[in-house]
Motif scaffolding. Structure first.
Motif, short mmCIF file in Angstrom:
data_model
loop_
_atom_site.label_atom_id
_atom_site.label_comp_id
_atom_site.label_asym_id
_atom_site.label_seq_id
_atom_site.Cartn_x
_atom_site.Cartn_y
_atom_site.Cartn_z
N ALA A 1 48.08 15.24 -51.05
CA ALA A 1 47.87 14.73 -49.52
C ALA A 1 46.41 14.66 -49.16
O ALA A 1 45.86 14.17 -48.55
N PHE A 2 46.09 15.94 -49.51
CA PHE A 2 44.62 16.36 -49.36
C PHE A 2 43.73 15.34 -49.67
O PHE A 2 42.76 14.69 -49.27
N ALA B 1 44.14 21.52 -35.85
CA ALA B 1 45.56 21.81 -36.17
C ALA B 1 45.98 20.58 -37.04
O ALA B 1 46.74 20.68 -38.01
N ALA B 2 45.33 19.37 -36.88
CA ALA B 2 45.76 18.13 -37.65
C ALA B 2 45.35 18.35 -39.19
O ALA B 2 46.15 18.12 -40.17
N GLY C 1 35.23 20.46 -24.62
CA GLY C 1 35.31 20.44 -26.00
C GLY C 1 36.31 21.33 -26.79
O GLY C 1 36.74 20.90 -27.93
N LEU C 2 36.63 22.38 -26.26
CA LEU C 2 37.56 23.09 -26.84
C LEU C 2 39.10 22.41 -27.10
O LEU C 2 39.75 22.59 -28.18
N VAL C 3 39.48 21.26 -26.48
CA VAL C 3 40.48 20.52 -26.31
C VAL C 3 40.34 19.74 -27.90
O VAL C 3 41.36 19.86 -28.82
N TRP C 4 39.40 19.30 -28.09
CA TRP C 4 39.14 18.58 -29.31
C TRP C 4 39.11 19.44 -30.54
O TRP C 4 39.40 19.13 -31.71
N ASN D 1 46.32 19.95 -44.89
CA ASN D 1 45.99 20.71 -46.31
C ASN D 1 47.11 21.40 -46.69
O ASN D 1 47.34 21.94 -47.82
N LEU D 2 48.17 21.77 -45.86
CA LEU D 2 49.14 22.33 -46.01
C LEU D 2 50.24 21.68 -46.65
O LEU D 2 51.22 22.13 -47.19
#
Length: 451
Positions: free
Chosen positions: A153-154, A141-142, A132-135, A147-148
């Motif tokens: 865009a957000f 990150a995506a 689950g940590l992979v997801w 948001n950045l």
């Protein structure tokens, strides 16, 4: 210390861009409020209340409706980012404004972790062997990158996410009604009445489920937080308020009513979304996988909204001198980058809890995140009472039933918080919340008040 009433709020937030339309504002509220609370948390509520969960969500909806009216009235009078923190400061005092801002900030930071934990659970459907940590890390990150990019865009991503959720829920309700019609009304009534009747766990079970219902509705207050970046805030807020409440009433009560008519409440667990369970029971090819994709998008949508909201609350705190001034800086696109990175810290909390106890991680995250949000809601009702007492009734938008609706909402929040120690799933809520408020109070009185 200067009187917080001495300087009026400006309504404009320097540095941030007014780039959100009325439709995007409404979708931001839906993005936060229609997420894990409905698609996965409803399984907790159903286990507590059985078919009476409909009454639980109706009670929670009434409290939410009163809250939205209070917020709309105050925000139309003065649209600014971090609105209810500013209002609490202005009408209840500096200390109240400090508590509201930080309580809401931590609630949203932890809610980000709640949603990303749900994402890991949903991905088990397709890839049970992948950790689950992979997801958690990949999807986080995506969304941080989205948001950045910019508030536009957000808003665009959130609009698409929320539109998918809206369409899927409408199709779920329509398809469920068709299944019920084919089976006959008697079968639906038998499903409701079986397995202990409408109140299998009594009135206490129904009352406990109100806690989950309110958790499900939490984040609808994002409309007020985003108002500082709305293109036409006065018109957009009123339109978003009306549209959001109508949609939530249909989505929550309509989908739950259909769900409980098709599948006995005893089968609505939390290992997967009860929506997926219902679609699997219909026997329609690929339906379960399709709805699992939708609930995954719903969690990502809510997470996206909460990252945004938490970052704007950090920005508001820094702007008022209640956090490091550097968090109030924005880049050339109007994005408070440093505040945004702080708002994603709930991801680290979720990752740590998931790594330690993957099977109970979601329940733990919900229990600790709900306090800050309920505390904030209670303070919003208290602020509205003070707002009306000092400012009088505004002309642009007026909350009906004052002061009784505000008093009833505040009473409901206090009652729900008082129930949490006696509810197994929320036993940690006050154990986390009371020391948290005590620590905030010490920080304020010993450090910040001297400034």
């Amino acid at each position: 210390m200067a009187d917080p009433l001495a300087a009026p709020l400006t309504g404009a937030t320097p540095g941030l861009r007014r780039a959100l339309g009325a439709g995007q504002l409404a979708m931001i509220a839906i993005g936060g409020a229609v997420g894990t609370g409905l698609f996965l948390g409803s399984g907790f509520a159903i286990q507590l209340a059985g078919p009476a969960v409909l009454l639980s969500y109706a009670i929670g909806g009434a409290i939410t409706l009163a809250l939205m009216g209070c917020l709309a009235e105050m925000t139309v009078a003065d649209p600014a980012t971090g609105a209810f923190g500013l209002f609490a400061e202005r009408y209840l005092g500096d200390y109240a404004g400090f508590l509201v801002r930080y309580a809401y900030l931590f609630a949203n930071v932890l809610a980000v972790g709640t949603e990303v934990t749900a994402v890991a659970i949903y991905m088990r459907y397709w890839a049970p062997g992948v950790p689950g940590l992979v997801w958690i890390l990949g999807f986080s990150a995506a969304l941080l990158l989205v948001n950045l990019a910019s508030v536009r865009a957000f808003g665009a991503v959130e609009y698409v996410f929320s539109a998918i959720k809206v369409a899927a829920i409408l199709l779920f309700v329509a398809g469920g009604i068709a299944v019920i019609a084919r089976a006959g009304g008697g079968a639906a009534l038998a499903t409701y009445a079986g397995h202990g009747g409408l109140l299998p766990n009594g009135w206490w079970g129904m009352a406990q489920a109100v806690i989950v219902a309110l958790f499900s509705y939490i984040s609808i207050e994002m409309i007020a937080v985003a108002a500082g970046e709305a293109a036409e805030p006065e018109r957009a807020i009123v339109r978003a308020f009306r549209a959001t409440m109508l949609r939530l009433a249909l989505f929550y009560l309509g989908s739950l009513a259909v769900m409980l008519a098709i599948v006995p409440w005893t089968q609505a667990g939390t290992a997967t979304s009860p929506f997926v369970t219902v679609m699997a029971a219909t026997g329609v090819p690929f339906a379960a996988g399709a709805i699992n994709a939708v609930v995954l998008i719903a969690a990502l949508s809510a997470m996206n909204s909460q990252i945004y909201t938490a970052s704007r609350m950090v920005f508001s705190l820094a702007e008022r001198g209640l956090a490091l001034r550097g968090f109030a800086r924005v880049d050339a696109r109007g994005v408070p980058v440093r505040a945004l990175l702080v708002s994603g810290s709930g991801i680290a909390v979720a990752a740590a809890i998931y790594a330690a106890t993957p099977d109970s991680a979601l329940a733990v995250m919900i229990a600790v995140s709900v306090f800050g949000a309920l505390f904030t809601w209670g303070m919003i009702f208290a602020t509205h009472l003070a707002f009306r007492a000092r400012a009088g009734a505004p002309a642009a938008f007026r909350m009906w039933g004052y002061p009784w609706t505000s008093l009833a909402g505040l009473t409901g929040i206090v009652a729900v918080l008082a129930m949490t120690p006696f509810t197994a799933a929320f036993g940690a809520t006050l154990l986390y919340g009371v020391p948290f408020v005590a620590i905030l109070s010490l920080v304020y009185w010993l450090v910040l008040r001297r400034r």
